[in-house]
Design a protein around this motif. Structure first.
Motif, PDB file in Angstrom:
ATOM      1  N   ILE A 199     113.874 -25.477  95.929  1.00  0.00           N
ATOM      2  CA  ILE A 199     113.407 -24.490  96.896  1.00  0.00           C
ATOM      3  C   ILE A 199     113.880 -23.361  96.412  1.00  0.00           C
ATOM      4  N   ASN A 200     115.059 -22.881  95.959  1.00  0.00           N
ATOM      5  CA  ASN A 200     115.578 -21.621  95.584  1.00  0.00           C
ATOM      6  C   ASN A 200     114.871 -21.442  94.354  1.00  0.00           C
ATOM      7  N   GLY A 201     114.525 -22.210  93.413  1.00  0.00           N
ATOM      8  CA  GLY A 201     113.893 -22.056  92.142  1.00  0.00           C
ATOM      9  C   GLY A 201     112.403 -21.172  92.346  1.00  0.00           C
ATOM     10  N   PHE A 202     111.757 -21.895  93.274  1.00  0.00           N
ATOM     11  CA  PHE A 202     110.411 -21.283  93.829  1.00  0.00           C
ATOM     12  C   PHE A 202     110.582 -19.889  94.453  1.00  0.00           C
ATOM     13  N   GLN A 203     111.576 -19.852  94.923  1.00  0.00           N
ATOM     14  CA  GLN A 203     111.724 -18.618  95.929  1.00  0.00           C
ATOM     15  C   GLN A 203     112.393 -17.631  95.043  1.00  0.00           C
ATOM     16  N   VAL A 204     112.669 -17.498  93.879  1.00  0.00           N
ATOM     17  CA  VAL A 204     113.584 -16.569  93.152  1.00  0.00           C
ATOM     18  C   VAL A 204     112.734 -15.202  93.265  1.00  0.00           C
ATOM     19  N   PHE A 205     113.566 -14.229  93.578  1.00  0.00           N
ATOM     20  CA  PHE A 205     112.996 -12.944  93.796  1.00  0.00           C
ATOM     21  C   PHE A 205     114.096 -11.730  93.400  1.00  0.00           C
ATOM     22  N   ASP A 206     115.195 -11.843  94.171  1.00  0.00           N
ATOM     23  CA  ASP A 206     116.153 -10.560  94.099  1.00  0.00           C
ATOM     24  C   ASP A 206     116.499 -10.363  92.774  1.00  0.00           C
ATOM     25  N   GLN A 207     117.187 -11.371  91.867  1.00  0.00           N
ATOM     26  CA  GLN A 207     117.380 -10.946  90.517  1.00  0.00           C
ATOM     27  C   GLN A 207     116.242 -10.448  89.704  1.00  0.00           C
ATOM     28  N   VAL A 208     115.106 -10.813  89.854  1.00  0.00           N
ATOM     29  CA  VAL A 208     114.137 -10.342  88.957  1.00  0.00           C
ATOM     30  C   VAL A 208     113.803  -8.939  89.455  1.00  0.00           C
ATOM     31  N   TYR A 209     113.781  -8.718  90.713  1.00  0.00           N
ATOM     32  CA  TYR A 209     113.271  -7.466  91.276  1.00  0.00           C
ATOM     33  C   TYR A 209     114.493  -6.405  90.746  1.00  0.00           C
ATOM     34  N   ALA A 210     115.759  -6.869  90.785  1.00  0.00           N
ATOM     35  CA  ALA A 210     116.953  -5.954  90.372  1.00  0.00           C
ATOM     36  C   ALA A 210     117.173  -5.687  88.942  1.00  0.00           C
ATOM     37  N   MET A 211     116.831  -6.854  88.221  1.00  0.00           N
ATOM     38  CA  MET A 211     117.339  -6.950  86.702  1.00  0.00           C
ATOM     39  C   MET A 211     116.031  -6.507  85.802  1.00  0.00           C
ATOM     40  N   THR A 212     114.849  -7.120  86.041  1.00  0.00           N
ATOM     41  CA  THR A 212     113.704  -6.865  85.028  1.00  0.00           C
ATOM     42  C   THR A 212     112.538  -6.223  85.877  1.00  0.00           C
ATOM     43  N   GLY A 213     112.285  -6.260  87.328  1.00  0.00           N
ATOM     44  CA  GLY A 213     111.200  -5.898  87.722  1.00  0.00           C
ATOM     45  C   GLY A 213     109.956  -6.588  87.544  1.00  0.00           C
ATOM     46  N   GLY A 214     110.083  -7.560  86.843  1.00  0.00           N
ATOM     47  CA  GLY A 214     108.980  -8.354  86.468  1.00  0.00           C
ATOM     48  C   GLY A 214     108.578  -8.257  84.924  1.00  0.00           C
ATOM     49  N   GLY A 215     109.245  -7.142  84.271  1.00  0.00           N
ATOM     50  CA  GLY A 215     109.108  -7.233  82.734  1.00  0.00           C
ATOM     51  C   GLY A 215     109.885  -7.887  82.045  1.00  0.00           C
ATOM     52  N   PRO A 216     109.926  -7.401  80.626  1.00  0.00           N
ATOM     53  CA  PRO A 216     108.880  -6.559  80.111  1.00  0.00           C
ATOM     54  C   PRO A 216     107.665  -7.418  79.874  1.00  0.00           C
ATOM     55  N   ALA A 217     106.459  -6.586  80.034  1.00  0.00           N
ATOM     56  CA  ALA A 217     105.148  -7.300  79.594  1.00  0.00           C
ATOM     57  C   ALA A 217     104.785  -8.392  80.574  1.00  0.00           C
TER      58      ALA A 217
END
Length: 206
Positions: free
Chosen positions: A171-189
């Motif tokens: 469940i947590n794996g499919f809901q991952v958001f916070d660390q992506v938003y704070a660390m990479t913003g979805g990038g690079p590319a």
């Protein structure tokens, strides 16, 4: 507009990219996180001096807010002055650009995920302590070694806790958001763009 929403969604290459990234992170990080949590739980189930201190040390990272931990790890993974690359340079290894390299952004997020396995560790530790020690003692008397007792006694009796941890981790794996938003913003590319971040971008950015 009914099914047209889904037709438009499934025709979006960015959506498939984010879904693939999410599946990759989940498939790798969930088994790895459970294995690390189980290893820590087995170590913390031993009768050694200062056990309570060790348990607190391993559990503390899981209660730190994810965004605060992500900011700290962004510094740790910095290619110029990050701790990890500085340690690698001691051994003559050129550290990668963890969060700026498309090939290393997902491994960096997986590495960060291992930092917070303390909550899974506590659940597994509780499961270990609920196992009747007489069963392991009987196996030891019958000549079973440590590995044999682990795979024939401990892990089968720990299966309810392991299954619960597996479900929570998925469940947590499919809901991952916070660390992506704070660390990479979805990038690079777009290499670390995940489903929830894509939904967030479509909803609030575009």
């Amino acid at each position: 507009i009914g099914w047209q929403n889904y037709a438009q969604l499934f025709a979006d290459d960015q959506w498939w990219l984010s879904l693939g990234n999410t599946l990759f992170l989940t498939v790798i990080s969930v088994p790895l996180g459970i294995a690390v949590a189980l290893g820590l739980a087995l170590l913390l189930n031993l009768r050694v001096k200062g056990l309570g201190i060790y348990r607190v040390i391993f559990f503390i990272p899981s209660i730190v807010p994810i965004v605060a931990s992500a900011v700290i790890w962004a510094y740790v993974l910095n290619p110029q002055y990050g701790v990890i690359n500085n340690v690698l340079s001691i051994f003559g290894i050129q550290g990668p650009g963890w969060l700026s390299d498309p090939a290393w952004s997902k491994p960096a997020l997986i590495l960060f995920g291992l930092w917070g396995v303390g909550n899974l560790m506590v659940i597994l530790l509780a499961g270990l302590q609920a196992i009747n020690p007489d069963l392991e003692d009987a196996a030891r008397v019958d000549g079973a070694g440590w590995w044999r007792r682990l795979f024939n006694v401990t892990l089968p009796l720990l299966s309810p806790s392991t299954f619960f941890v597996l479900v929570i981790s998925l469940i947590n794996g499919f809901q991952v958001f916070d660390q992506v938003y704070a660390m990479t913003g979805g990038g690079p590319a777009g290499s670390s763009q995940v489903v929830v971040k894509e939904i967030y971008d479509l909803t609030f950015r575009y």
